[in-house]
Design a protein around this motif. Structure first.
Motif, short mmCIF file in Angstrom:
data_model
loop_
_atom_site.label_atom_id
_atom_site.label_comp_id
_atom_site.label_asym_id
_atom_site.label_seq_id
_atom_site.Cartn_x
_atom_site.Cartn_y
_atom_site.Cartn_z
N ALA A 132 58.33 -31.85 21.82
CA ALA A 132 58.84 -31.63 20.46
C ALA A 132 58.59 -30.19 20.05
O ALA A 132 57.75 -29.48 20.64
N GLY A 133 59.28 -29.76 19.03
CA GLY A 133 59.07 -28.40 18.50
C GLY A 133 59.65 -28.28 17.11
O GLY A 133 60.49 -29.08 16.69
N CYS A 134 59.18 -27.26 16.38
CA CYS A 134 59.71 -26.98 15.04
C CYS A 134 59.44 -25.53 14.69
O CYS A 134 58.69 -24.84 15.39
N TYR A 135 60.05 -25.05 13.63
CA TYR A 135 59.89 -23.67 13.22
C TYR A 135 58.74 -23.45 12.25
O TYR A 135 58.26 -22.33 12.07
N VAL A 136 58.27 -24.48 11.58
CA VAL A 136 57.33 -24.30 10.47
C VAL A 136 55.92 -24.00 10.98
O VAL A 136 55.38 -24.71 11.84
N HIS A 137 55.33 -22.95 10.42
CA HIS A 137 53.92 -22.61 10.66
C HIS A 137 53.06 -23.27 9.58
O HIS A 137 53.50 -23.49 8.46
N GLY A 138 51.81 -23.53 9.92
CA GLY A 138 50.84 -23.95 8.92
C GLY A 138 50.75 -25.43 8.65
O GLY A 138 50.00 -25.86 7.77
N LEU B 27 50.30 -26.76 23.81
CA LEU B 27 50.88 -26.23 22.58
C LEU B 27 51.34 -24.80 22.83
O LEU B 27 50.53 -23.94 23.19
N LEU B 28 52.64 -24.56 22.67
CA LEU B 28 53.19 -23.21 22.79
C LEU B 28 53.30 -22.62 21.39
O LEU B 28 54.08 -23.10 20.57
N PRO B 29 52.51 -21.58 21.09
CA PRO B 29 52.48 -21.03 19.72
C PRO B 29 53.63 -20.07 19.46
O PRO B 29 54.52 -19.88 20.31
N LEU C 148 54.13 -29.42 22.57
CA LEU C 148 54.59 -29.09 21.22
C LEU C 148 54.81 -27.60 21.13
O LEU C 148 53.93 -26.81 21.51
N GLY C 149 55.97 -27.19 20.66
CA GLY C 149 56.27 -25.77 20.47
C GLY C 149 56.40 -25.43 19.00
O GLY C 149 57.02 -26.18 18.23
N LEU C 150 55.80 -24.32 18.59
CA LEU C 150 55.89 -23.85 17.22
C LEU C 150 56.66 -22.53 17.19
O LEU C 150 56.30 -21.58 17.90
#
Length: 490
Positions: free
Chosen positions: A431-437, A301-303, A335-337
């Motif tokens: 996969a990745g997305c912009y949303v935190h939380g 996981l890339l934070p 997974l990237g955030l």
């Protein structure tokens, strides 16, 4: 009638100021007393989106939650978000106004005091008490000129101060008494009492210590607070907590999902990981500099990152890019955030110089997308569903940049307004997305874990946070002279 206020400063960083204010906010709120938190100046890359459309330190958002009020930009009018070892982005009343080196900021603080006092007065009109948190150490006399974070604010606003010392790290008598000795007389006079925090063992063994501190400083002894172990389950304020988290992975045969998180220099909003860490079948390993990413993990996981391009360079310097690509070749998932999502693409373009000199850099190339930084920052709370199984989520966006490309045709999330977010590789493993939380939403967390064959515990993460705040408030009520403490407020 304006609210009464009381400030909590510390003998150093990580002595428990943030948590103390959160616990006291919940204590007063549970007694039906309107209360709001306030921190004049914070430095953290863990930030939260506010109800009024800005951003503040994550600790103040937790304190607002403890007070049972909506977070506001006025609760943290000056937020510094480190971009390098010597420089930071400056956010004032929720909005970025620029960046400055540490030395430059020392002279700029005088200009920011009016905004700090304006926000403080705004909050005083909304509650009966304002509980103010200082920053770092109150005894940093080398930074006293133009100070807006500690006693400089206290004197400008006429707010009495309670000093907190941490007995767990040792030397608490010298820390508290030494603070009184090095301060100017008028600054020391603002401090009216002290609390000794994080006591382990028999409190009676430090009774003479409390008496000695009171005698040497003239300050009122307000409490000796035993260590509260569950505090570690609350969202951490800053990267100091990562040292402990790096040691907190759960080995053993009961672990069904192993997650590795590279700790990058400008890691941000790493409280995204807390709900995963609370799951008994999940082990989250924080990988520090100098260590390879283990080959036996299931998910990397890339934070988020405050400086995506520089953190991407640091990731390559560590050799983690090689580890990540080898992990994917072995069939592993990534997974990237937010910033981590941007790193997964083919390239990142910063034509406007948002993160330094204008440049274009190659990404990890694991997603067929490209990111272009924009000067406008997206700050918004969002709700929607996961595309994999329509599980509901709520979270927030906090990013600079727009990501496009073929893999966005397979988004992760659909917002309530119909927009989509994120991208997925054709084989579904990156996969990745912009949303935190999103992991804080129980249904979404359970749905994501189920794709790895892991059954979620079924507990409510948000309910657990509130339960810890309630129990910590009760803990403080048992060990602090609360009525004496509140009588000091002015």
């Amino acid at each position: 009638m304006p609210a009464r206020a009381l400030m909590f400063s510390g003998t150093g960083s990580d002595v428990g100021k943030s948590l103390m204010v959160a616990g006291l906010c919940r204590l007063l709120a549970n007694r039906g007393i309107p209360v709001v938190p306030f921190k004049p100046q914070n430095m953290s890359n863990n930030a939260a989106v506010t109800a009024d459309g800005g951003e503040i330190g994550r600790a103040q958002a937790l304190q607002a939650r403890a007070a049972r009020v909506a977070p506001s930009v006025h609760m943290n009018p000056v937020l510094l978000k480190p971009e390098s070892e010597t420089g930071a982005q400056i956010v004032v009343q929720g909005r970025m106004i620029g960046s400055a080196k540490a030395r430059e900021f020392q002279t700029k603080k005088r200009e920011l005091l009016p905004a700090v006092l304006e926000s403080f007065e705004h909050l005083r009109a909304e509650a009966d008490f304002v509980l103010v948190e200082g920053a770092g150490s109150a005894s940093e006399i080398n930074l006293r000129k133009n100070d807006i974070a500690n006693l400089g604010f206290a004197r400008a606003a006429g707010v009495p101060v309670v000093l907190i010392g941490d007995i767990d790290r040792g030397g608490v008598i010298a820390s508290l008494v030494g603070t009184e000795r090095v301060l100017e007389r008028d600054d020391a006079a603002m401090i009216r009492g002290f609390i000794v925090n994080k006591m382990r063992g028999d409190p009676a063994l430090f009774a003479d210590g409390m008496t000695a501190i009171a005698k040497m400083t003239g300050w009122a002894p307000l409490g000796l607070v035993p260590f509260f172990n569950d505090a570690r389950k609350l969202p951490a304020e800053d990267a100091l907590a990562l040292r402990d988290l790096a040691k907190a992975s759960k080995p053993g045969t009961n672990v069904k999902l192993r997650i590795a998180v590279p700790v990058l220099p400008r890691i941000s909003n790493f409280d995204d990981l807390d709900p995963l860490r609370s799951e008994p079948g999940v082990a989250v390993a924080m990988i520090e500099s100098g260590r390879p990413i283990p080959a036996d993990v299931d998910l990397i996981l890339l934070p988020g990152s405050k400086a995506t391009i520089d953190d991407l360079a640091a990731l390559r310097t560590e050799g983690w890019d090689i580890d990540i690509k080898a992990h994917v070749r072995r069939g592993g998932h990534v997974l990237g955030l937010c910033g981590g999502y941007q790193m997964l693409g083919k390239r990142i373009t910063d034509a406007a110089g948002v993160e330094g000199p204008p440049r274009t850099v190659e990404g990890l190339g694991l997603l067929d997308v490209e990111t272009e930084f924009e000067t406008a920052k997206t700050l918004a709370t969002v709700t929607g569903t996961l595309n994999v199984n329509a599980a509901p989520f709520q979270g927030y966006e906090m990013h600079v940049g727009r990501t496009v490309g073929p893999d966005t045709a397979r988004p992760i999330l659909t917002f309530a307004d119909g927009r989509s977010d994120g991208a997925t590789s054709p084989d579904g493993r990156v996969a990745g997305c912009y949303v935190h939380g999103i992991f804080s939403s129980d249904a979404a967390r359970a749905a994501i874990l189920s794709t790895f064959g892991v059954e979620a515990s079924g507990t409510s993460y948000e309910a657990e946070v509130d339960d810890i705040l309630d129990r910590f408030a009760e803990h403080l009520a048992r060990h602090i002279a609360v009525d004496d403490l509140l009588s000091l407020a002015k």
